[in-house]
Scaffold this active site. Structure first.
Site: not given
Ligand code: SAM
Length: 454
Positions: A167, A380, A407
């Protein structure tokens, strides 16, 4: 048009027609119009003109496929990958990088203005990537067992496997692991192995292989692991992850180490991180540095603030914030990620952090009810954005600043609009290109509390 008068759909299924493309959607499709009715067509861009066959007709839009390209829009180039258009990974390989950045900036502007109702000039110039190929530090490859074992990617929107040899987006070490794994596939019996996940730390040069199986019974895993170890010397960890669910996230909640280290050791700037098999990390390490720098600048910390980092993953942003704040609380619902986060805080000797396992939509309202004071909240979330309870709790807590890392421009703009109704205003919107060759774009937004007039 009268309220009850139905609008006639001007296209039919399987109809062929010529279209000029003028728009571009959040899912990476070009938009053409027939009597004002939108037709979405993958692998087209504004400026293209083409012959299109209608594949799907809905009340308010249709979707078609490009049959013949009649005129090329600006920035069109030949894609490099032989499975481009078949595998669902990339949507923009047929567009030069300058134009990719323009399209992504426009996507963010469209969402901010049309969904959010904010002015377009809030959107700053996108931060493009220096490395536009081989940037991904994680590859998730499904397997198919139809007579012979095959590995590749799923075709867009399906579970049909497109076999691949390598890839162009993956780091070289991931492609090396893929090649070695492919050479072993004919020896695998049964169909328990569903996915292979490979992770690499470009900083430490270590790699991790995860065998995702439907159930625990995978005795062949030991021999497969031995083969990988012999062929790939910098492999540091081999883990079996069990995921009985046929659809949804690739990784399940249960893992066991087959060989080597429990987590992958990674570094960013001068911080060290452990990343376990199940934990999320950003996939483009170079651009992540830029994204986090933007988030940190937006937080505007002086060392006196209490900060919440919601959806914190393994605590990467949390630890960066902690070095400039009095106290930071990280919230995340994957227990293994929080274990990593705690270990990472200890490893980096950062004591002014506390991590909570739980859903942000449950933890944050509890914090708001306890009247916990916080000057800055960073969120995030995943692509679906924040739950309404999260936005409500943030507004109740009333921090000076909310830093929204997103995102998905559409859910971002929806949530910003709700926050604007709760006394916050966006100061600027900074897109960052974390995903060259795809339609995805990351964005950092600074929201400030509107001061009430006395
Ligand atoms: C876009 S990632 C961002 C992670 C971190 N800020 C980074 O930059 O690596 C979103 C994170 O939110 C967690 N997540 C998704 N839905 C959630 C929820 N309802 N409550 C808590 N955590 C959640 C996911 O497991 C993931 O680790």
């Amino acid at each position: 048009m009268g309220k009850n008068k139905k609008r006639k759909v001007p296209v039919d299924l399987d109809q062929e027609l010529e279209l000029s493309f003028t728009g571009f959607t959040n899912s990476g499709e070009g938009v053409g119009r027939v009597e004002g009715f939108a037709v979405f067509v993958p692998y087209t861009i504004p400026g293209d003109r083409g012959r299109v066959r209608i594949k799907e007709v809905k009340k308010n839009f249709a979707r078609g496929e490009l049959v013949d390209l009649l005129e090329e829009g600006p920035g069109r180039i030949e894609p490099v990958c032989p499975v481009y258009g078949y595998c669902g990974g990339c949507q923009l390989q047929h567009v030069d990088y300058k134009r990719q950045l323009e399209l992504k900036t426009q996507l963010v502007k469209d969402a901010i203005t049309r969904i959010g109702g904010f002015p377009a000039d809030l959107v700053r110039e996108i931060k493009g990537a220096a490395k536009i190929w081989n940037y991904r530090n994680r590859g998730q490859f499904p397997l198919a067992h139809n007579g012979s074992n095959q590995i590749g990617f799923f075709k867009a929107g399906s579970h049909q496997l497109v076999p691949i040899e390598n890839c162009f987006l993956q780091h070289e070490k991931i492609n090396q692991l893929l090649e070695v794994a492919r050479s072993y596939l004919s020896r695998l019996k049964g169909n328990n192995l569903k996915h292979l996940v490979f992770k690499v730390s470009p900083e430490t040069e270590k790699t991790m292989a995860v065998f995702v199986t439907q159930n625990e019974n995978f005795p062949e895993g030991e021999e497969f692991a031995l083969f990988l170890r012999e062929q790939v010397p910098d492999l540091a960890s081999i883990v079996q992850n069990i995921n009985p669910k046929p659809y949804g996230p690739v990784l399940g909640r249960k893992s066991r180490v087959i060989w080597g280290e429990e987590s992958l050791e990674d570094k960013m700037n001068d911080l060290e991180f452990s990343v376990s098999a199940e934990s999320f990390t950003q996939v483009n390490p170079e651009q992540t540095k830029i994204l986090y720098k933007e988030a940190l600048e937006a937080a505007g910390l002086t060392g006196k603030e209490t900060v919440i980092d919601a959806y914190c993953g393994i605590g990467t942003i949390t630890l960066l914030l902690a070095r400039q704040a009095k106290m930071v609380y990280g919230i995340e619902f994957i227990p293994e990620a929080i274990e990593d986060a705690r270990e990472n805080a200890e490893k980096n000797r950062i004591g002014n952090v506390d991590f909570v396992v739980g859903k942000v939509e449950e933890v944050l309202p509890r914090m708001a009810a306890k009247e916990i004071r916080t000057e800055v909240i960073v969120v995030d979330p995943p692509r679906k954005g924040c739950e309404p309870e999260v936005l409500q709790a943030m507004a109740e807590m009333g921090p000076e600043r909310i830093v929204y890392v997103s995102c998905n421009p559409a859910t971002l703009a929806r949530d910003l609009k709700l926050l604007a109704g709760q006394g916050y205003e966006p100061k600027y919107v900074q897109p960052v290109d974390m995903f060259p060759q795809t339609h995805h774009v990351e964005t950092v937004v600074l929201m400030s509390k509107i001061e009430k007039q006395a």
